[in-house]
Design an enzyme around this catalytic site. Structure first.
Site, PDB file in Angstrom:
ATOM      1  N   HIS A   6      70.874  42.737  30.002  1.00 49.39           N
ATOM      2  CA  HIS A   6      71.616  42.827  31.258  1.00 49.39           C
ATOM      3  C   HIS A   6      72.845  41.956  31.158  1.00 49.39           C
ATOM      4  CE1 HIS A   6      72.461  42.708  35.558  1.00 49.39           C
ATOM      5  NE2 HIS A   6      71.717  43.789  35.647  1.00 49.39           N
ATOM      6  N   ASP A   8      65.149  48.681  35.168  1.00 48.90           N
ATOM      7  CA  ASP A   8      64.988  50.077  34.794  1.00 48.90           C
ATOM      8  C   ASP A   8      63.878  50.319  33.786  1.00 48.90           C
ATOM      9  OD1 ASP A   8      67.029  51.035  36.357  1.00 48.90           O
ATOM     10  OD2 ASP A   8      68.532  50.363  34.922  1.00 48.90           O
TER      11      ASP A   8
HETATM   12  N1  ACO Z   1      69.007  46.616  22.462  1.00 47.57           N
HETATM   13  C1  ACO Z   1      69.436  46.009  21.323  1.00 47.57           C
HETATM   14  N2  ACO Z   1      70.448  45.129  21.275  1.00 47.57           N
HETATM   15  C2  ACO Z   1      71.073  44.840  22.437  1.00 47.57           C
HETATM   16  C3  ACO Z   1      70.697  45.429  23.664  1.00 47.57           C
HETATM   17  C4  ACO Z   1      69.611  46.354  23.648  1.00 47.57           C
HETATM   18  N3  ACO Z   1      69.186  46.933  24.760  1.00 47.57           N
HETATM   19  N4  ACO Z   1      71.476  44.968  24.659  1.00 47.57           N
HETATM   20  C5  ACO Z   1      72.340  44.122  24.084  1.00 47.57           C
HETATM   21  N5  ACO Z   1      72.099  44.045  22.753  1.00 47.57           N
HETATM   22  C6  ACO Z   1      72.809  43.192  21.778  1.00 47.57           C
HETATM   23  C7  ACO Z   1      74.172  43.757  21.443  1.00 47.57           C
HETATM   24  O1  ACO Z   1      74.100  44.595  20.304  1.00 47.57           O
HETATM   25  C8  ACO Z   1      75.004  42.527  21.208  1.00 47.57           C
HETATM   26  O2  ACO Z   1      74.690  42.057  19.914  1.00 47.57           O
HETATM   27  P1  ACO Z   1      75.838  41.277  19.067  1.00 47.57           P
HETATM   28  O3  ACO Z   1      76.164  40.042  19.855  1.00 47.57           O
HETATM   29  O4  ACO Z   1      75.160  40.987  17.771  1.00 47.57           O
HETATM   30  O5  ACO Z   1      76.994  42.218  18.945  1.00 47.57           O
HETATM   31  C9  ACO Z   1      74.431  41.519  22.217  1.00 47.57           C
HETATM   32  O6  ACO Z   1      73.067  41.937  22.449  1.00 47.57           O
HETATM   33  C10 ACO Z   1      75.188  41.461  23.529  1.00 47.57           C
HETATM   34  O7  ACO Z   1      75.291  42.798  24.026  1.00 47.57           O
HETATM   35  P2  ACO Z   1      76.517  43.300  24.921  1.00 47.57           P
HETATM   36  O8  ACO Z   1      76.550  44.794  24.902  1.00 47.57           O
HETATM   37  O9  ACO Z   1      77.760  42.578  24.512  1.00 47.57           O
HETATM   38  O10 ACO Z   1      76.106  42.783  26.350  1.00 47.57           O
HETATM   39  P3  ACO Z   1      76.639  43.332  27.708  1.00 47.57           P
HETATM   40  O11 ACO Z   1      76.430  42.253  28.696  1.00 47.57           O
HETATM   41  O12 ACO Z   1      78.017  43.873  27.569  1.00 47.57           O
HETATM   42  O13 ACO Z   1      75.695  44.585  27.977  1.00 47.57           O
HETATM   43  C11 ACO Z   1      74.003  45.989  28.799  1.00 47.57           C
HETATM   44  C12 ACO Z   1      74.671  44.628  28.890  1.00 47.57           C
HETATM   45  C13 ACO Z   1      75.054  47.123  28.910  1.00 47.57           C
HETATM   46  C14 ACO Z   1      73.020  46.163  29.955  1.00 47.57           C
HETATM   47  C15 ACO Z   1      73.258  46.106  27.422  1.00 47.57           C
HETATM   48  O14 ACO Z   1      72.278  45.079  27.350  1.00 47.57           O
HETATM   49  C16 ACO Z   1      72.625  47.471  27.195  1.00 47.57           C
HETATM   50  O15 ACO Z   1      73.301  48.380  26.715  1.00 47.57           O
HETATM   51  N6  ACO Z   1      71.302  47.635  27.543  1.00 47.57           N
HETATM   52  C17 ACO Z   1      70.668  48.919  27.436  1.00 47.57           C
HETATM   53  C18 ACO Z   1      71.059  49.771  28.639  1.00 47.57           C
HETATM   54  C19 ACO Z   1      70.376  49.300  29.920  1.00 47.57           C
HETATM   55  O16 ACO Z   1      69.188  49.047  29.959  1.00 47.57           O
HETATM   56  N7  ACO Z   1      71.186  49.235  31.002  1.00 47.57           N
HETATM   57  C20 ACO Z   1      70.658  48.874  32.336  1.00 47.57           C
HETATM   58  C21 ACO Z   1      71.405  47.735  32.924  1.00 47.57           C
HETATM   59  S1  ACO Z   1      70.632  47.302  34.429  1.00 47.57           S
HETATM   60  C22 ACO Z   1      71.345  48.272  35.584  1.00 47.57           C
HETATM   61  O17 ACO Z   1      72.382  48.853  35.477  1.00 47.57           O
HETATM   62  C23 ACO Z   1      70.561  48.402  36.839  1.00 47.57           C
END
Ligand code: ACO
Length: 428
Positions: free
Chosen positions: A306, A363
């Site tokens: 998140h 979620d």
């Molecule tokens: N699985 C594996 N790796 C992940 C995940 C995941 N679900 N989420 C983040 N990471 C990793 C990224 O690859 C990144 O790694 P790095 O630093 O080595 O490049 C690091 O964690 C940070 O990730 P970001 O994408 O930069 O974090 P951001 O805050 O931008 O993204 C997000 C948050 C979009 C929710 C992300 O965690 C994601 O895509 N999760 C899956 C989708 C999801 O469940 N979304 C629901 C959000 S809740 C809502 O809207 C109600």
């Protein structure tokens, strides 16, 4: 507010900016005069360090896993409150008295029907249209039917349009579902609760009485509470940005729905359940965890991570408990729930997820519950939109009634070509 300054040393000059404090959370540096004083912009794609507004609605401490609505912890609201109570709280600032709750519920209930002509609007969609496509269209179209509440400078108009949006959203979402499966639309039944009525409009048929299962009604009401608001997330910021130009509330909420549709936001519960089905059995979990960790594989564990929570999402805790209640009441068992529990456990014990502070979000479990209740995955985001409408509307009202409100207009760091002269096509 604001008894200290932040000093910026840039290009040989020193500039002071006021530091403002809210009631909770990080202080902010008020940089509104930055451009006027320095000729520079700030650069913050994704707005990770930017507070776009004042708000008294919702507070999140992502490090600690705290979510408060008007000061009340989400866990207490989910346990003791109802969605109508939370809607009143978000819109009006406080929990309602018994009389206020009756009045509010009565008002919302009397706005549940749609203009009859809107039914024909549905016929224009293909039967296999995604419910969110229908929701964007139908909600945007409300502005063509309810002109009498689109004067945003009139507080009474704002109130009526807010009530209309909250009240009509279940009818619009249920009709999207009915249209997809070819069953007749069900009219609202005002003797039922907000959530009971939605269940009947979705799963009832005119040929039979529909009995609302109280455990399912409570579970869904709780899901609505958990999704009601979440401060300045992408869709809420979209609603505020659309509203900042003076667009009418129906158009603004349609914009919010469009933003929520994306898989990184509201589409994640659909994606999470699809992923759990794809994994299928617990023995496949390590393979998917390895894929999520592999930099060369775009796969991510859906329902994990998140932008704000770097701790267990407090809403996920309530969700996990609710899954069990629904399964017991409906006497179902779904192997997908077992996969979800084991996946969570393995991920929480894996260094990659621990170091990156990736925890299950709201979620992760909501899809499992919604599926057990009988909703197809395509309806999940529509349900999220239904619940979040309360937050969007409350945030929109807060913005419009703020005297400091201005049109939202971010700036940019231009990286395109410098000025050059037009070249005729035969010379290129
Ligand atoms: N699985 C594996 N790796 C992940 C995940 C995941 N679900 N989420 C983040 N990471 C990793 C990224 O690859 C990144 O790694 P790095 O630093 O080595 O490049 C690091 O964690 C940070 O990730 P970001 O994408 O930069 O974090 P951001 O805050 O931008 O993204 C997000 C948050 C979009 C929710 C992300 O965690 C994601 O895509 N999760 C899956 C989708 C999801 O469940 N979304 C629901 C959000 S809740 C809502 O809207 C109600």
């Amino acid at each position: 507010m604001g008894d200290t300054n932040a000093t910026l040393n840039a290009k040989g000059d020193t500039h002071d900016f006021e530091i403002k404090s809210g009631t909770l959370g990080p202080d902010v540096v008020d940089i509104r005069k930055l451009y006027a004083n320095t000729g520079m912009f700030t650069y913050d794609p994704g707005f990770t360090s930017t507070a776009s507004c004042d708000s008294a609605l919702t507070y999140i401490d992502g490090e600690e896993g705290v979510l408060l609505h008007r000061g009340y912890p989400i866990g207490q609201l989910a346990e003791h409150s109802s969605f109508m109570e939370v809607a009143h709280l978000l819109l009006n600032g406080d929990l309602p008295s018994a009389e206020e709750l009756d009045d509010f519920t009565y008002t919302i209930t009397r706005h549940t029907m749609l203009h009859d002509q809107l039914r024909q609007f549905y016929q224009g969609f293909r039967r296999d249209a995604h419910p969110m496509a229908i929701m964007c269209g139908a909600v945007g179209a409300l502005s063509a039917f309810y002109h009498d509440s689109t004067d945003i400078s009139d507080p009474e108009h704002r109130k009526i349009s807010s009530h209309r949006l909250i009240a009509k959203m279940p009818t619009i979402a249920a009709m999207a579902y009915k249209y997809a499966i070819g069953q007749p639309f069900m009219q609202p039944d005002n003797s039922l609760s907000y959530t009971g009525n939605f269940l009947r409009m979705t799963f009832g048929v005119p040929a039979e009485e529909y009995e609302v299962n109280p455990v399912v009604e409570r579970a869904l009401d709780r899901i609505f509470i958990l999704h009601a608001d979440h401060e300045q997330n992408a869709s809420t910021s979209t609603v505020r940005l659309a509203g900042s130009s003076g667009a009418n509330p129906f158009a603004c909420i349609a914009a919010g729905i469009a933003c929520l549709w994306g898989p990184a936001h509201g589409g994640a519960n659909e994606a999470a359940l699809n992923m759990l089905h794809e994994i299928g059995t617990p023995d496949k979990i390590p393979e998917y965890i390895a894929r999520a960790k592999n930099k060369d594989d775009p796969f991510r564990l859906m329902g994990f991570g998140h932008r704000v929570y770097k701790n267990y999402d407090p809403r996920a805790t309530v969700m996990q408990k609710t899954v069990r209640e629904v399964f017991e009441s409906l006497n179902v068992s779904d192997p997908v729930f077992e996969v979800a529990l084991q996946l969570e456990e393995m991920a929480l014990n894996d260094d990659y997820f621990v170091e990156k502070k990736l925890f299950p979000n709201v979620d992760f479990y909501s899809g499992v519950i919604l599926s057990a209740i009988g909703f197809p995955t395509t309806m999940f985001t529509a349900l999220f939109a239904l619940a979040r409408t309360v937050g969007w509307v409350a945030q929109w009202n807060e913005m419009i009634s703020d005297p400091a409100q201005r049109i939202g207009r971010p700036r940019q760091l231009y990286t395109g070509p410098a000025q050059r002269d037009y070249v005729p096509v035969d010379k290129r």
